[in-house]
Design a protein around this motif. Structure first.
Motif, PDB file in Angstrom:
ATOM      1  N   ASP A   1      -5.188  50.392   2.121  1.00  0.00           N
ATOM      2  CA  ASP A   1      -5.757  50.978   3.206  1.00  0.00           C
ATOM      3  C   ASP A   1      -4.407  51.365   4.056  1.00  0.00           C
ATOM      4  O   ASP A   1      -3.192  51.692   3.542  1.00  0.00           O
ATOM      5  N   GLY A   2      -4.873  52.215   5.212  1.00  0.00           N
ATOM      6  CA  GLY A   2      -3.893  52.878   5.947  1.00  0.00           C
ATOM      7  C   GLY A   2      -2.699  52.182   6.258  1.00  0.00           C
ATOM      8  O   GLY A   2      -1.633  52.582   6.330  1.00  0.00           O
ATOM      9  N   VAL A   3      -2.748  50.828   6.794  1.00  0.00           N
ATOM     10  CA  VAL A   3      -1.675  50.229   7.028  1.00  0.00           C
ATOM     11  C   VAL A   3      -0.611  49.943   5.936  1.00  0.00           C
ATOM     12  O   VAL A   3       0.558  49.896   6.042  1.00  0.00           O
ATOM     13  N   LYS A   4      -1.188  49.581   4.681  1.00  0.00           N
ATOM     14  CA  LYS A   4      -0.304  49.660   3.400  1.00  0.00           C
ATOM     15  C   LYS A   4       0.280  50.907   3.119  1.00  0.00           C
ATOM     16  O   LYS A   4       1.552  50.757   2.892  1.00  0.00           O
ATOM     17  N   VAL A   5      -0.267  51.975   3.274  1.00  0.00           N
ATOM     18  CA  VAL A   5       0.100  53.234   3.021  1.00  0.00           C
ATOM     19  C   VAL A   5       1.252  53.428   3.983  1.00  0.00           C
ATOM     20  O   VAL A   5       2.207  53.911   3.583  1.00  0.00           O
ATOM     21  N   LEU A   6       1.103  53.305   5.501  1.00  0.00           N
ATOM     22  CA  LEU A   6       2.287  53.469   6.304  1.00  0.00           C
ATOM     23  C   LEU A   6       3.240  52.376   6.021  1.00  0.00           C
ATOM     24  O   LEU A   6       4.532  52.773   6.347  1.00  0.00           O
ATOM     25  N   ALA A   7       3.104  51.364   5.653  1.00  0.00           N
ATOM     26  CA  ALA A   7       4.230  50.101   5.366  1.00  0.00           C
ATOM     27  C   ALA A   7       5.123  50.761   4.146  1.00  0.00           C
ATOM     28  O   ALA A   7       6.138  50.622   4.092  1.00  0.00           O
ATOM     29  N   MET A   8       4.262  51.461   3.239  1.00  0.00           N
ATOM     30  CA  MET A   8       5.044  51.573   1.911  1.00  0.00           C
ATOM     31  C   MET A   8       6.027  53.028   2.537  1.00  0.00           C
ATOM     32  O   MET A   8       7.096  52.928   2.047  1.00  0.00           O
ATOM     33  N   LEU A   9       5.491  53.943   3.138  1.00  0.00           N
ATOM     34  CA  LEU A   9       6.236  55.196   3.657  1.00  0.00           C
ATOM     35  C   LEU A   9       7.235  54.746   4.434  1.00  0.00           C
ATOM     36  O   LEU A   9       8.334  55.112   4.365  1.00  0.00           O
ATOM     37  N   VAL A  10       7.269  53.754   5.513  1.00  0.00           N
ATOM     38  CA  VAL A  10       8.341  53.106   6.031  1.00  0.00           C
ATOM     39  C   VAL A  10       9.381  52.472   5.327  1.00  0.00           C
ATOM     40  O   VAL A  10      10.470  52.691   5.509  1.00  0.00           O
ATOM     41  N   ALA A  11       9.043  51.803   4.274  1.00  0.00           N
ATOM     42  CA  ALA A  11      10.016  51.090   3.281  1.00  0.00           C
ATOM     43  C   ALA A  11      10.918  52.154   2.578  1.00  0.00           C
ATOM     44  O   ALA A  11      11.795  51.965   2.521  1.00  0.00           O
ATOM     45  N   VAL A  12       9.949  53.050   2.230  1.00  0.00           N
ATOM     46  CA  VAL A  12      10.721  54.339   1.448  1.00  0.00           C
ATOM     47  C   VAL A  12      11.740  55.018   2.570  1.00  0.00           C
ATOM     48  O   VAL A  12      12.891  55.245   2.084  1.00  0.00           O
ATOM     49  N   TRP A  13      11.392  55.230   3.863  1.00  0.00           N
ATOM     50  CA  TRP A  13      12.382  55.833   4.576  1.00  0.00           C
ATOM     51  C   TRP A  13      13.643  54.805   4.696  1.00  0.00           C
ATOM     52  O   TRP A  13      14.747  55.240   4.768  1.00  0.00           O
ATOM     53  N   GLY A  14      13.362  53.574   4.800  1.00  0.00           N
ATOM     54  CA  GLY A  14      14.401  52.613   4.844  1.00  0.00           C
ATOM     55  C   GLY A  14      15.227  52.656   3.596  1.00  0.00           C
ATOM     56  O   GLY A  14      16.707  52.827   3.479  1.00  0.00           O
ATOM     57  N   PHE A  15      14.575  53.019   2.418  1.00  0.00           N
ATOM     58  CA  PHE A  15      15.313  53.033   1.202  1.00  0.00           C
ATOM     59  C   PHE A  15      16.305  54.085   1.268  1.00  0.00           C
ATOM     60  O   PHE A  15      17.487  54.124   0.972  1.00  0.00           O
ATOM     61  N   LEU A  16      15.833  55.333   1.543  1.00  0.00           N
ATOM     62  CA  LEU A  16      16.520  56.442   1.759  1.00  0.00           C
ATOM     63  C   LEU A  16      17.681  56.625   2.626  1.00  0.00           C
ATOM     64  O   LEU A  16      18.792  56.843   2.302  1.00  0.00           O
ATOM     65  N   SER A  17      17.528  55.730   3.894  1.00  0.00           N
ATOM     66  CA  SER A  17      18.638  55.571   4.676  1.00  0.00           C
ATOM     67  C   SER A  17      19.774  54.749   4.003  1.00  0.00           C
ATOM     68  O   SER A  17      20.653  55.138   4.262  1.00  0.00           O
TER      69      SER A  17
END
Length: 381
Positions: free
Chosen positions: A334-350
């Motif tokens: 769902d939208g919340v999981k997709v958002l959580a995954m994108l935020v996590a990827v952002w954290g990985f890249l940082s």
């Protein structure tokens, strides 16, 4: 090897360590093309082992529960019982001549045995918590919460391994924490075809967080052991630690299987497995093999690069599991999981970008010192 050496400098202490090594008046010999290709080939193979093995192991672990498996201790045993697969490598690298120029005094057997046993007990407890967590959560939710291990790793590395906290690291910690919080408040146990028990989401969420924290602590303790006790991080040392700590974890897990009485239910569990007895055995066998390949990849990265980089790669692979869960297990993103995954990827890249900056700084220091040394040498000739 040049690249590997420079990365190891960054791991051991960053700029200060690089200046200390560079200050001895010598510059590392430039690596040959074959050495660079060989080093990158080893790193890439280990990355593939981690990403593929981790994804397959998590998928098979969820399938085990969905098809009728219910032994939490058996699910724990298979996470560490694949250690015999490492024996050929251990024997091969144990017979090779040591590449180090200076002899390293071996710590007392009793001391190193106690360390490996202690790590094994921690690993067994960590594996058990992961087994409970995977039972209580859909694979997609479980994987997103596991991403917090990178945040815990940053904290433990700061206190135990003297890793500096930078703005990018702090940004990564905040983002990954926010990602897990999104999953938590969304109560992400809905929208899956997996047989997830009702009302167990809060416990599964808490156990996943606890297991992620303990896993990060174990990695930091392993790095501390390399730095302060073994004073060496050759591939043989890494494989030896992996073998004995996982053997201790397997012994503890098997003991738990018998003490809990779950061993007496395994025959009935095998007969009741939806895909049949052969599929039951194959699921457990391939789960054990997948976890062993993952562990070998993790240890290979520790030897080639660092425990911090290893944790980054392990965490980067976690977003693959939600995608696999959608394809094979019918989980709903769902939208919340997709958002959580994108935020996590952002954290990985940082986090990865911070490592890139650290490595670039070390290379610059070494290059400056090398140029300085050449100038002095030419002036004295």
């Amino acid at each position: 090897m040049g690249d590997a050496g420079e990365i190891h400098l960054q791991i051991a202490g960053g700029e200060d360590e690089a200046r200390a090594v560079a200050g001895n008046g010598t510059s590392p010999a430039p690596p040959s093309v074959s050495e660079r290709v060989q080093w990158w080939a080893v790193v890439l193979v280990n990355i593939v082992l981690v990403l593929a093995g981790q994804s397959v192991a998590n998928l098979l672990g969820r399938i085990y529960y969905d098809q009728g498996g219910g032994s939490l201790w058996m699910a724990t045993v298979v996470q560490s019982c694949g250690t015999p697969l490492a024996i050929p490598l251990l024997l091969y690298f144990g017979r090779r001549p040591k590449a180090t120029a200076t002899a390293v005094t071996r710590p007392p057997l009793l001391k190193i045995s106690a360390i490996y046993a202690g790590l094994g007990v921690l690993l067994a407890g960590d594996n058990l918590m992961y087994s409970y967590a995977l039972l209580y959560l859909p694979l997609s939710t479980y994987s997103l919460v596991c991403a917090t291990q990178l945040s815990f790793n940053a904290v433990f590395s700061y206190f135990l391994n003297k890793q500096k906290f930078t703005a990018l690291i702090l940004n990564s910690v905040v983002l990954l924490t926010f990602s897990a919080a999104l999953v938590g408040v969304s109560h992400g146990s809905d929208g899956t075809n997996s047989s997830v028990p009702e009302g167990k989401f809060p416990l599964g969420f808490a156990l996943t967080l606890s297991a992620s924290a303990l896993f990060s602590l174990i990695l930091s303790l392993m790095q501390l052991t390399f730095d302060k006790v073994l004073r060496s991080d050759t591939f043989y040392d890494v494989m030896e630690m992996q073998f004995w700590s996982n053997t201790a974890a397997a012994i503890v897990s098997v003991a738990g299987l018998f003490i809990s009485g779950e061993w007496s239910t395994l025959h009935g569990e095998m007969d009741g497995y939806k895909k049949g007895r052969v599929a039951y055995g194959m699921t457990l066998a391939w789960t054990a093999i997948s976890w062993q390949l993952t562990t070998m990849g993790l240890m290979g990265l520790v030897a080639s690069v660092s425990s911090l980089f290893t944790n980054v790669i392990s965490t980067v692979g976690l977003p693959l599991s939600p995608i696999i869960a959608v394809i094979f297990l019918g989980d709903r993103m769902d939208g919340v999981k997709v958002l959580a995954m994108l935020v996590a990827v952002w954290g990985f890249l940082s986090y990865i970008y911070q490592h890139y900056l650290d490595d670039a700084k070390v290379k610059k220091i070494l290059a400056e010192r090398s140029a300085e040394h050449r100038t002095v040498k030419l002036a004295t000739e």
